[in-house]
Design an enzyme around this catalytic site. Structure first.
Site, short mmCIF file in Angstrom:
data_model
loop_
_atom_site.label_atom_id
_atom_site.label_comp_id
_atom_site.label_asym_id
_atom_site.label_seq_id
_atom_site.Cartn_x
_atom_site.Cartn_y
_atom_site.Cartn_z
N ASN A 1 0.86 -1.18 0.00
CA ASN A 1 0.00 0.00 0.00
C ASN A 1 0.90 1.23 0.00
OD1 ASN A 1 -1.77 2.07 0.46
ND2 ASN A 1 -2.38 1.42 2.51
N LYS B 1 0.13 4.26 -0.20
CA LYS B 1 -0.51 5.39 0.45
C LYS B 1 -0.32 6.67 -0.40
CE LYS B 1 -0.20 3.09 4.90
NZ LYS B 1 -0.06 3.19 6.37
N HIS C 1 -9.62 1.14 5.19
CA HIS C 1 -8.30 1.27 5.81
C HIS C 1 -8.42 2.20 7.02
CE1 HIS C 1 -4.13 2.36 6.46
NE2 HIS C 1 -3.82 1.25 5.82
N GLU D 1 -6.74 4.53 8.06
CA GLU D 1 -6.53 5.96 7.80
C GLU D 1 -7.75 6.58 7.13
OE1 GLU D 1 -1.82 4.93 7.59
OE2 GLU D 1 -2.92 5.25 5.74
N GLU E 1 -5.14 -5.01 10.61
CA GLU E 1 -4.08 -4.01 10.78
C GLU E 1 -4.30 -3.27 12.09
OE1 GLU E 1 -4.05 -1.49 7.12
OE2 GLU E 1 -2.21 -2.59 6.80
N GLY F 1 2.74 2.18 10.85
CA GLY F 1 3.65 3.32 10.76
C GLY F 1 4.45 3.59 12.02
N SER G 1 3.66 -2.27 10.15
CA SER G 1 5.12 -2.27 10.33
C SER G 1 5.80 -3.57 9.92
CB SER G 1 5.47 -1.92 11.79
OG SER G 1 5.07 -0.60 12.07
N GLY H 1 4.97 1.36 4.59
CA GLY H 1 6.28 1.98 4.35
C GLY H 1 7.30 1.09 3.67
O1 13P Z 1 -1.25 0.66 6.79
C1 13P Z 1 -0.50 -0.22 6.44
C2 13P Z 1 -0.73 -0.93 5.16
O2 13P Z 1 -2.01 -0.66 4.64
C3 13P Z 1 0.73 -0.58 7.22
O3 13P Z 1 1.65 0.49 7.09
P1 13P Z 1 3.14 0.27 7.66
O4 13P Z 1 3.64 -1.01 7.02
O5 13P Z 1 3.88 1.49 7.18
O6 13P Z 1 3.01 0.15 9.14
#
Ligand code: 13P
Length: 268
Positions: A14, A16, A106, A108, A178, A184, A223, A245
């Site tokens: 992802n 983002k 998601h 976010e 998640e 993150g 993560s 990330g």
């Molecule tokens: O939100 C995520 C994937 O959709 C996870 O993000 P990270 O791998 O950066 O923690």
């Protein structure tokens, strides 16, 4: 317990709100070359990238032109079919762009765009109707985890997202667990943490039917790195990872996709 051998592991990156359409071509090309060099077996572990909307046409052109086995999708979708919904992107538009997957709910989106379970359900329904595979995201915040309410919280989100869907449609869906406190933060959940919730989700799917529980892939996200992917993927109810990330770093994401090779001791 369901037999996870029947489900092809999925590693989804992802991206983002990162990487413009020019950078996307470079990132995807490098990922493809890296996996090709390592003779990645895409039948054994499926690899997907989820770029920002503005990149998808460029990704489609590259994937089609180079006959890549990497698949792709979007990070969100409208709950509407078409019309006066400024800024929305419809499921049909994503299908036309060759998308396979689309995220729904998601954390976010839930946080910054106030998406609730009913909206996630509507988005997943539209995605399925357009032939897309929704990756329905669920996960608890730190306070819920501290109160030991994480399993109940995630099952409630699963119930809300799947409300009214026929079992044959549910079978097509991917679910991503998640935990918000792991996204993150570098605080990856332990394999046992991931397995606990993924097993509970599998149990909820079993209540629909054993066939549904056997078909639905449940991913872990939060993560994930090359160093943690193997332990997480060794869990019986985890069928892949949703990677944020680390998916922007080609060697790291390729290493996550190649977790089986790394477990066998091949070079990263
Ligand atoms: O939100 C995520 C994937 O959709 C996870 O993000 P990270 O791998 O950066 O923690």
């Amino acid at each position: 317990m369901a037999d996870n051998a029947a489900r092809t592991p999925l590693m989804a990156g992802n991206w983002k709100m990162n990487v413009n359409h020019v950078e996307a071509v470079h990132l995807l090309q490098k990922l493809s070359w890296t996996l090709q060099d390592k003779k990645h077996d895409f039948e054994r572990v499926e690899v997907a990238v989820l770029p920002p909307f503005t990149d998808i046409r460029s990704v489609q052109t590259l994937v089609d032109g180079d006959r890549m086995k990497i698949v792709y999708g979007a990070q969100d979708v409208s709950e509407h079919d078409a019309g006066a919904y400024t800024g929305d992107i419809s499921a049909a538009m994503l299908t036309k762009l060759g998308c396979t997957y689309v995220l729904a709910g998601h954390s976010e989106r839930r946080q910054y765009h106030h998406e609730d379970d009913a909206l996630v359900n509507a988005k997943a329904t539209k995605a399925l109707a357009a032939g897309l595979v929704p990756i329905v995201c669920v996960g608890e915040g730190l306070e819920v985890r501290k109160a030991d309410g994480h399993v109940e919280h995630c099952l409630g989100q699963v119930d809300g997202a799947l409300a009214g869907l026929k079992p044959d449609d549910v079978r097509k869906i991917v679910i991503a667990y998640e935990p918000v406190w792991a996204i993150g933060t570098g605080e990856v959940a332990t394999p046992e943490d991931a397995q606990e919730v993924c097993a509970a989700i599998r149990g909820r799917l079993e209540e629909i039917s054993p066939a549904v529980a056997d078909s639905v892939r449940i991913l872990y996200g939060g993560s994930v790195k090359m160093s943690s992917a193997g332990g997480i993927m060794a869990q019986p109810d985890v069928d892949g990872c949703l990677v944020g990330g680390a998916s922007l770093q080609v060697d790291e994401f390729a290493g996550i996709c190649r977790y089986l090779d790394l477990q066998l001791g091949y070079s990263s």
